[in-house]
Design an enzyme around this catalytic site. Sequence first.
Site, mmCIF file in Angstrom:
data_model
loop_
_atom_site.group_PDB
_atom_site.id
_atom_site.type_symbol
_atom_site.label_atom_id
_atom_site.label_comp_id
_atom_site.label_asym_id
_atom_site.label_seq_id
_atom_site.Cartn_x
_atom_site.Cartn_y
_atom_site.Cartn_z
ATOM 1 N N ASP A 31 46.701 12.305 25.631
ATOM 2 C CA ASP A 31 45.634 12.356 24.631
ATOM 3 C C ASP A 31 46.261 12.272 23.241
ATOM 4 O O ASP A 31 46.863 13.243 22.767
ATOM 5 C CB ASP A 31 44.853 13.664 24.789
ATOM 6 C CG ASP A 31 43.458 13.596 24.187
ATOM 7 O OD1 ASP A 31 43.134 12.593 23.542
ATOM 8 O OD2 ASP A 31 42.697 14.561 24.370
ATOM 9 N N ASP A 32 46.146 11.115 22.601
ATOM 10 C CA ASP A 32 46.788 10.873 21.299
ATOM 11 C C ASP A 32 48.314 10.914 21.423
ATOM 12 O O ASP A 32 49.012 11.308 20.488
ATOM 13 C CB ASP A 32 46.356 11.894 20.239
ATOM 14 C CG ASP A 32 44.875 11.898 19.961
ATOM 15 O OD1 ASP A 32 44.163 11.025 20.486
ATOM 16 O OD2 ASP A 32 44.410 12.788 19.220
ATOM 17 N N ARG A 74 38.852 5.286 26.477
ATOM 18 C CA ARG A 74 38.760 5.658 27.893
ATOM 19 C C ARG A 74 37.716 4.805 28.607
ATOM 20 O O ARG A 74 37.858 4.487 29.795
ATOM 21 C CB ARG A 74 38.470 7.149 28.016
ATOM 22 C CG ARG A 74 39.656 7.999 27.584
ATOM 23 C CD ARG A 74 39.295 9.452 27.311
ATOM 24 N NE ARG A 74 40.394 10.082 26.597
ATOM 25 C CZ ARG A 74 41.415 10.737 27.182
ATOM 26 N NH1 ARG A 74 41.454 10.830 28.507
ATOM 27 N NH2 ARG A 74 42.376 11.262 26.461
ATOM 28 N N LYS A 123 40.622 15.446 31.063
ATOM 29 C CA LYS A 123 39.698 14.913 30.067
ATOM 30 C C LYS A 123 39.035 13.636 30.571
ATOM 31 O O LYS A 123 39.701 12.664 30.891
ATOM 32 C CB LYS A 123 40.438 14.647 28.760
ATOM 33 C CG LYS A 123 39.511 14.310 27.598
ATOM 34 C CD LYS A 123 40.264 14.330 26.285
ATOM 35 C CE LYS A 123 39.335 14.070 25.109
ATOM 36 N NZ LYS A 123 40.036 14.148 23.818
ATOM 37 N N HIS A 125 35.421 12.456 29.098
ATOM 38 C CA HIS A 125 35.001 12.051 27.756
ATOM 39 C C HIS A 125 34.273 10.709 27.713
ATOM 40 O O HIS A 125 34.316 9.997 26.707
ATOM 41 C CB HIS A 125 36.237 11.998 26.847
ATOM 42 C CG HIS A 125 35.977 12.451 25.434
ATOM 43 N ND1 HIS A 125 34.993 13.352 25.091
ATOM 44 C CD2 HIS A 125 36.574 12.120 24.269
ATOM 45 C CE1 HIS A 125 35.009 13.561 23.801
ATOM 46 N NE2 HIS A 125 35.958 12.817 23.264
ATOM 47 N N HIS A 181 46.830 16.302 21.944
ATOM 48 C CA HIS A 181 45.736 16.245 20.967
ATOM 49 C C HIS A 181 45.789 17.452 20.031
ATOM 50 O O HIS A 181 46.179 18.546 20.429
ATOM 51 C CB HIS A 181 44.409 16.234 21.728
ATOM 52 C CG HIS A 181 43.219 15.854 20.906
ATOM 53 N ND1 HIS A 181 42.648 16.702 19.979
ATOM 54 C CD2 HIS A 181 42.471 14.726 20.901
ATOM 55 C CE1 HIS A 181 41.602 16.106 19.433
ATOM 56 N NE2 HIS A 181 41.470 14.903 19.972
ATOM 57 N N ASP A 274 45.497 7.125 25.247
ATOM 58 C CA ASP A 274 44.219 6.499 24.893
ATOM 59 C C ASP A 274 44.257 5.793 23.550
ATOM 60 O O ASP A 274 43.593 4.781 23.347
ATOM 61 C CB ASP A 274 43.080 7.521 24.923
ATOM 62 C CG ASP A 274 43.350 8.747 24.057
ATOM 63 O OD1 ASP A 274 44.486 8.924 23.569
ATOM 64 O OD2 ASP A 274 42.411 9.565 23.882
ATOM 65 N N ASN A 275 45.010 6.326 22.605
ATOM 66 C CA ASN A 275 45.111 5.727 21.263
ATOM 67 C C ASN A 275 46.343 6.279 20.569
ATOM 68 O O ASN A 275 47.121 7.005 21.179
ATOM 69 C CB ASN A 275 43.854 5.994 20.434
ATOM 70 C CG ASN A 275 43.362 7.420 20.492
ATOM 71 O OD1 ASN A 275 42.276 7.693 21.006
ATOM 72 N ND2 ASN A 275 44.150 8.367 20.010
ATOM 73 N N ARG A 283 45.678 7.325 14.914
ATOM 74 C CA ARG A 283 44.359 7.327 15.548
ATOM 75 C C ARG A 283 43.238 7.011 14.561
ATOM 76 O O ARG A 283 43.250 7.484 13.429
ATOM 77 C CB ARG A 283 44.104 8.701 16.172
ATOM 78 C CG ARG A 283 42.826 8.797 16.988
ATOM 79 C CD ARG A 283 42.546 10.234 17.385
ATOM 80 N NE ARG A 283 42.321 11.069 16.218
ATOM 81 C CZ ARG A 283 42.392 12.401 16.230
ATOM 82 N NH1 ARG A 283 42.712 13.036 17.338
ATOM 83 N NH2 ARG A 283 42.158 13.093 15.122
#
Length: 512
Positions: A31-32, A74, A123, A125, A181, A274-275, A283
């Site tokens: 996540d990030d 996602r 996660k 989302h 994150h 994801d990013n 991000r």
Amino acid sequence: MDKLFTFLKCLTLLSHFQDSSCKNVLLIVGDDAGFETQVYNNSICKTPFLNKLGSHSLVFTHAYASVSSCSPSRSTILSGLPQHQNGMYGLHQDAHHFMSFDGVRSLPNLLHQANIKTGIIGKKHVGPKSVYSFDFEETEENNSILQVGRNITRIKQLVNKFLTLYKTSPFFLYVGFHDPHRCGHSHPQYGAFCEKFGDNSSAEMGHIPDWTPVHYDPQSVKVPYFIPDTPEARKDIAAQYTTISRLDQGIGLVLGELEKHGVLQDTLVMYTSDNGVPFPSGRTNLYDPGMSEPFLVSSPYHKASWGKRSSAMTSLLDILPTVLDWFKVPYPEYKLLKHPVQLTGKSVLPLLEYEDAAESRDTVYASHNLHEITMYYPMRVIRTKQYKLIHNLNYLMPFPIDQDFYVSPTFQDILNRSKSGEPTYWSKSLYSYYYRDVWELYDIMNDPQEKINLWAEPSHRKILEALKNKLFHWQNVTSDPWICSPKGVLEDKGLYSSNPQCLPLYNGLDPN
């Protein structure tokens, strides 16, 4: 008896596989997460389990998200469609409330129809549930996100539960870690990156039994070019490193469970994020720090690719076709909003076998509309190995800042230094960060930090037009509703149903 049952089940599914072994897929999504690992030459942030996975993987050095926001990204992973095509324009949760179109044919649904068991831990989302439905779900929808996304002991237990239920069937398991994150906006008591959560420093912090926290001296961290080199930013990065160590140890636990259950030797393992990282230009941006991703692909049947690096340009849009290719499940023909759906991503499995296949992978695309509901800043991007072209559709407005990043120590330090007139030690100013040109053209090979915008340079006019044409073609193939913005209106119904057109607004926004 169990072995006989497994063998018989594999035979019945033979049409889906290249051989008689039951094959599985494990997709791990940070996540990030960024490149803070020795796999990508960061010698400070220690990631022994990612290092081991990297030594058993083909490591991609030019992998990119197709959008720089959590839920939209996602959704692209699980649908194979860019966010503007699948309908997940922004974040899914709370007031943001974005969802993919009901008609999207997602990866878990396609696999379920092919009798492949599906599971998601951590996660999720994305929505709606009908589109993104898994056989096994332990996510923020029915748990605390801290427990299923950061408590690596709990994650290990859930992986064990899933495998106990489904290891005798071919399966697709998606593990979405919540690390690294930020959490200063939602759970500030645990630190800027939740680096104190479960560290056993006090009763309030709790204890994650399988985590051995690793702490870093802020003076020793690597400060990337896009982050100010200040004491506050260094502390921020040090906290990020600690949560990356938790992610890394969690990955080791997940892989350990697959090995314990005897399925790792038949499982394709992919790791990505994801990013980009939650720092300036990261991000929510489509500069490289916002869309460049780690991407490791480990196949037990392609050991010749282990430990190698590939410069092929790949996209997170490639994940769905890769998984379908692995299971030999065809992608269906269908329409969304009366438009034929065509995947623009491609399986990366040929890259594991044929190094020459990398030569044809020379372009990726990205599409971003929102993050939070208030953050409307649509962008479209084409990136080749030499050039990147960014189209900022809403360029007259300031670039928006999300709640999570706003309260971060790094951004607060930038704001405070800017207000007081102190040096920011940043490669940009607040004004240049907020206000951008309608087009941004960068020669990435000679300007990897994306500092010199060549959009208005006569010497690059032909390159600009060629990239624009390719970008417009991708938008057309993917049914982008923003294809005429900001200078025109798309008319594709009524009189224009057989010949859709961009009709001019004469609003002065035509850069020509």
